[in-house]
Design an enzyme around this catalytic site. Structure first.
Site, mmCIF file in Angstrom:
data_model
loop_
_atom_site.group_PDB
_atom_site.id
_atom_site.type_symbol
_atom_site.label_atom_id
_atom_site.label_comp_id
_atom_site.label_asym_id
_atom_site.label_seq_id
_atom_site.Cartn_x
_atom_site.Cartn_y
_atom_site.Cartn_z
ATOM 1 N N TYR A 19 -4.146 5.497 -1.167
ATOM 2 C CA TYR A 19 -3.692 4.578 -0.980
ATOM 3 C C TYR A 19 -2.283 5.221 -0.336
ATOM 4 O O TYR A 19 -1.820 5.160 0.909
ATOM 5 C CB TYR A 19 -3.348 3.486 -2.068
ATOM 6 C CG TYR A 19 -2.310 2.484 -1.693
ATOM 7 C CD1 TYR A 19 -2.663 2.034 -1.006
ATOM 8 C CD2 TYR A 19 -0.865 2.341 -2.071
ATOM 9 C CE1 TYR A 19 -1.838 0.776 -0.674
ATOM 10 C CE2 TYR A 19 0.271 2.168 -1.844
ATOM 11 C CZ TYR A 19 -0.189 1.258 -0.836
ATOM 12 O OH TYR A 19 1.165 0.140 -0.653
ATOM 13 N N GLU A 41 1.670 -6.910 -2.468
ATOM 14 C CA GLU A 41 2.633 -6.522 -4.027
ATOM 15 C C GLU A 41 2.794 -8.277 -3.980
ATOM 16 O O GLU A 41 3.878 -8.500 -4.913
ATOM 17 C CB GLU A 41 3.677 -6.876 -2.151
ATOM 18 C CG GLU A 41 3.688 -5.853 -1.390
ATOM 19 C CD GLU A 41 3.992 -4.073 -2.162
ATOM 20 O OE1 GLU A 41 4.650 -4.537 -3.585
ATOM 21 O OE2 GLU A 41 3.479 -3.202 -1.678
ATOM 22 N N TRP A 49 2.031 -0.948 -10.164
ATOM 23 C CA TRP A 49 0.972 -0.814 -9.027
ATOM 24 C C TRP A 49 0.043 -1.348 -9.393
ATOM 25 O O TRP A 49 -1.019 -0.945 -8.579
ATOM 26 C CB TRP A 49 1.697 -0.020 -8.408
ATOM 27 C CG TRP A 49 1.179 0.372 -6.572
ATOM 28 C CD1 TRP A 49 0.723 1.117 -5.922
ATOM 29 C CD2 TRP A 49 0.566 -1.064 -5.770
ATOM 30 N NE1 TRP A 49 -0.057 0.743 -5.532
ATOM 31 C CE2 TRP A 49 0.484 -0.262 -5.231
ATOM 32 C CE3 TRP A 49 0.931 -2.423 -5.625
ATOM 33 C CZ2 TRP A 49 -0.472 -1.097 -3.505
ATOM 34 C CZ3 TRP A 49 0.633 -2.795 -4.857
ATOM 35 C CH2 TRP A 49 -0.439 -1.788 -3.891
#
Length: 187
Positions: A19, A41, A49
């Site tokens: 990522y 998000e 995350w």
């Protein structure tokens, strides 16, 4: 100077490395991909995350690969089904925000504005490079994120507080917060 990835990347997590190396901070202009990044998000609020990233494929399945037209049609029946799906983050307000935000992007498009052009207008179509020396010094939000958050709320987006928006601006490349020693940093 030795080049190394940004400090937030867990080098032992291949998904996080991929990522970081291929998406995070890369200027994104496709409305569907911007929608996915915004959604991710919003799911992250209050969570790590890593948790969100590892559920990304399940979210893509749950939200028709973030197809704006399909997601905009979801109703309370789909929300109820999503709330039973243990493969995703089951937070009703976040799930409803995803649907609402698809509808809002489509409304922008109907008004003749792509989400991409609308969003990137806040940075004059050019990424802002913060020349980050140490990621620990990166703020949770800034004036740009506050301004964009207010504008997003005004046009109808949900779950877009300044901290979420700052992370979204980073992930979609409007803000370049790669550390300058990171091979992904491009000035």
């Amino acid at each position: 100077m030795t080049l190394k990835r940004c400090h937030w990347v867990d080098e032992n997590d291949p998904l996080m490395v991929q990522y970081h190396d291929t998406e995070w901070g890369q200027p994104e202009h496709r409305d569907q991909m911007l929608f996915e990044l915004l959604s991710l998000e919003t799911y992250q609020a209050g969570l790590s995350w890593r948790t969100v990233l590892h559920k990304r494929q399940a979210f893509r399945k749950a939200f028709a690969n973030y197809d704006l037209e399909q997601v905009a049609q979801y109703d309370e029946v789909q929300v109820a089904l999503l709330m039973k799906d243990a493969t995703i983050i089951r937070h009703r307000l976040k799930l409803q925000a995803t649907i609402n935000n698809a509808q809002t992007i489509l409304a922008l498009q109907k008004a003749g504005k792509s989400f991409d052009r609308w969003l990137w207008s806040f940075v004059n179509q050019q990424p802002i490079d913060h020349q980050v020396m140490n990621y620990e010094n990166v703020p949770a939000t800034n004036e740009l994120a506050i301004t964009v958050s207010k504008a997003m709320k005004k046009v109808g987006f949900k779950f877009v507080g300044p901290v979420t928006v700052y992370s979204f601006l980073q992930s979609s490349g409007l803000i370049n917060d790669h550390e300058i020693t990171c091979p992904c940093h491009k000035s």
